[in-house]
Design a protein around this motif. Sequence first.
Motif, PDB file in Angstrom:
ATOM      1  N   GLU A  69       0.886  -1.157   0.000  1.00 23.70           N
ATOM      2  CA  GLU A  69       0.000   0.000   0.000  1.00 23.70           C
ATOM      3  C   GLU A  69       0.922   1.204   0.000  1.00 23.70           C
ATOM      4  OE1 GLU A  69      -3.027  -0.220   3.029  1.00 23.70           O
ATOM      5  OE2 GLU A  69      -4.012  -1.784   1.853  1.00 23.70           O
ATOM      6  N   ASP A  94      -1.258  -5.110   7.886  1.00 23.85           N
ATOM      7  CA  ASP A  94      -0.619  -4.167   6.946  1.00 23.85           C
ATOM      8  C   ASP A  94       0.514  -3.359   7.601  1.00 23.85           C
ATOM      9  OD1 ASP A  94      -2.533  -5.025   5.118  1.00 23.85           O
ATOM     10  OD2 ASP A  94      -3.808  -3.270   5.362  1.00 23.85           O
ATOM     11  N   ARG A 135       1.374  11.587   1.556  1.00 24.18           N
ATOM     12  CA  ARG A 135       0.737  12.570   2.442  1.00 24.18           C
ATOM     13  C   ARG A 135       1.246  13.977   2.149  1.00 24.18           C
ATOM     14  NH1 ARG A 135      -1.180   9.510   6.953  1.00 24.18           N
ATOM     15  NH2 ARG A 135      -0.235   7.444   6.924  1.00 24.18           N
ATOM     16  N   ARG A 191      -8.007  11.188   1.551  1.00 23.19           N
ATOM     17  CA  ARG A 191      -8.619  12.171   2.452  1.00 23.19           C
ATOM     18  C   ARG A 191      -8.789  13.464   1.673  1.00 23.19           C
ATOM     19  NH1 ARG A 191      -5.608   9.596   6.816  1.00 23.19           N
ATOM     20  NH2 ARG A 191      -7.173   8.757   8.241  1.00 23.19           N
ATOM     21  N   SER A 205      -3.097   7.958  10.726  1.00 21.19           N
ATOM     22  CA  SER A 205      -2.055   7.206  11.444  1.00 21.19           C
ATOM     23  C   SER A 205      -0.776   8.020  11.604  1.00 21.19           C
ATOM     24  CB  SER A 205      -1.768   5.877  10.751  1.00 21.19           C
ATOM     25  OG  SER A 205      -1.161   6.086   9.509  1.00 21.19           O
ATOM     26  N   PHE A 206      -0.509   8.956  10.687  1.00 20.49           N
ATOM     27  CA  PHE A 206       0.693   9.793  10.829  1.00 20.49           C
ATOM     28  C   PHE A 206       0.589  10.650  12.097  1.00 20.49           C
ATOM     29  CE2 PHE A 206       3.563  13.287  10.316  1.00 20.49           C
ATOM     30  CZ  PHE A 206       4.646  12.788   9.605  1.00 20.49           C
ATOM     31  N   PHE A 227      -3.461   9.959   0.485  1.00 20.83           N
ATOM     32  CA  PHE A 227      -4.158   8.902  -0.260  1.00 20.83           C
ATOM     33  C   PHE A 227      -3.299   7.657  -0.322  1.00 20.83           C
ATOM     34  CE2 PHE A 227      -1.616   9.381  -4.115  1.00 20.83           C
ATOM     35  CZ  PHE A 227      -1.215  10.702  -4.061  1.00 20.83           C
ATOM     36  N   ALA A 265      -2.402  13.629   9.120  1.00 25.13           N
ATOM     37  CA  ALA A 265      -3.735  13.137   9.491  1.00 25.13           C
ATOM     38  C   ALA A 265      -3.615  11.659   9.829  1.00 25.13           C
ATOM     39  CB  ALA A 265      -4.728  13.346   8.335  1.00 25.13           C
TER      40      ALA A 265
HETATM   41  N1  UDP Z   1      -5.812   4.160   3.333  1.00 27.54           N
HETATM   42  C1  UDP Z   1      -6.496   3.235   2.563  1.00 27.54           C
HETATM   43  N2  UDP Z   1      -6.503   1.929   2.954  1.00 27.54           N
HETATM   44  C2  UDP Z   1      -5.863   1.491   4.058  1.00 27.54           C
HETATM   45  C3  UDP Z   1      -5.163   2.428   4.845  1.00 27.54           C
HETATM   46  C4  UDP Z   1      -5.153   3.751   4.457  1.00 27.54           C
HETATM   47  O1  UDP Z   1      -7.067   3.586   1.536  1.00 27.54           O
HETATM   48  O2  UDP Z   1      -5.902   0.284   4.342  1.00 27.54           O
HETATM   49  C5  UDP Z   1      -5.785   5.573   2.927  1.00 27.54           C
HETATM   50  C6  UDP Z   1      -6.642   6.449   3.845  1.00 27.54           C
HETATM   51  O3  UDP Z   1      -7.934   6.622   3.309  1.00 27.54           O
HETATM   52  C7  UDP Z   1      -5.886   7.750   3.852  1.00 27.54           C
HETATM   53  C8  UDP Z   1      -4.426   7.349   3.615  1.00 27.54           C
HETATM   54  O4  UDP Z   1      -4.464   6.056   3.051  1.00 27.54           O
HETATM   55  O5  UDP Z   1      -6.308   8.578   2.783  1.00 27.54           O
HETATM   56  C9  UDP Z   1      -3.590   7.355   4.862  1.00 27.54           C
HETATM   57  O6  UDP Z   1      -4.193   6.558   5.837  1.00 27.54           O
HETATM   58  P1  UDP Z   1      -3.577   6.399   7.306  1.00 27.54           P
HETATM   59  O7  UDP Z   1      -2.258   5.719   7.204  1.00 27.54           O
HETATM   60  O8  UDP Z   1      -3.590   7.728   7.969  1.00 27.54           O
HETATM   61  O9  UDP Z   1      -4.487   5.343   8.028  1.00 27.54           O
HETATM   62  P2  UDP Z   1      -5.884   5.455   8.743  1.00 27.54           P
HETATM   63  O10 UDP Z   1      -5.881   6.675   9.590  1.00 27.54           O
HETATM   64  O11 UDP Z   1      -6.885   5.494   7.614  1.00 27.54           O
HETATM   65  O12 UDP Z   1      -5.936   4.187   9.515  1.00 27.54           O
END
Ligand code: UDP
Length: 234
Positions: free
Chosen positions: A90, A129, A94, A200, A100-101, A176, A98
């Motif tokens: 994946e 993941d 960014r 997002r 997980s970051f 994304f 926002a």
């Molecule tokens: N995202 C996704 N699939 C996943 C994890 C994340 O499409 O399994 C996208 C999520 O919509 C966001 C971006 O990747 O736009 C970053 O996501 P993040 O790592 O912040 O994780 P989250 O907060 O969604 O768990």
Amino acid sequence: MEKREQIYEGKAKKVYLTDDPDLVIVDYKDDATAFNGLKKGTITGKGVINNKMSNLLMQKLEEAGIPTHFVEELSDRETLVKKVDIVPLEVIIRNIAAGSFSKNYGVKEGTPFDAPTIEFSYKNDDLGDPLINDYHALALKLATKEEIELIKKYAFAVNDYMKAYWKERGVILVDFKLEFGKTSDGTIVLADEISPDTCRFWDAETMEKLDKDRFRRDLGGVEDAYNEIMGRLS
Ligand code: UDP
């Protein structure tokens, strides 16, 4: 193009074989999941929106020189795409902190970055993941060095194109997730989807969330947000 047997059912899509071994049909569902499948629900009309948005953006990206799996939209929910072996990464880009970051690094949501970041997660539900780097991806033989370089180049090019595209429509592209695949001749192409499920989107004026975070965080107005962001496309 004849639709043959189903070969896969994921959280948000089903995939069917066709009479051409190099092409498959993707069928988008309204099912929504979050937190690695722990939270489940339905977002009425999501499948149609994600299908149409992803197709429109992939066609634009293709014109901008990024190869994609897109072939032809067949119906509201179905699209003919190139059959690929998904690279089990994946790829997350960014522009603003926002999700997980913010959580992992203690950065307030909404903090902009001087330059976009890229990260990889190993696409493996059983392991949740996990975040990995390029060296881990190589050690796990998920892709070659050259393929990883190409994927990074394409991912940043997608960000450059999409950031400007959404800005013109009053939308901030926060972050994304992309997935890439390998066609039968070994070409790396952008695959999966680009939609409010995987990006997002914040309204540039109100900072209102127009994406799946409304579902993840029980903010309400989920369908309205999907319709609103779809309406910004033209
Ligand atoms: N995202 C996704 N699939 C996943 C994890 C994340 O499409 O399994 C996208 C999520 O919509 C966001 C971006 O990747 O736009 C970053 O996501 P993040 O790592 O912040 O994780 P989250 O907060 O969604 O768990």
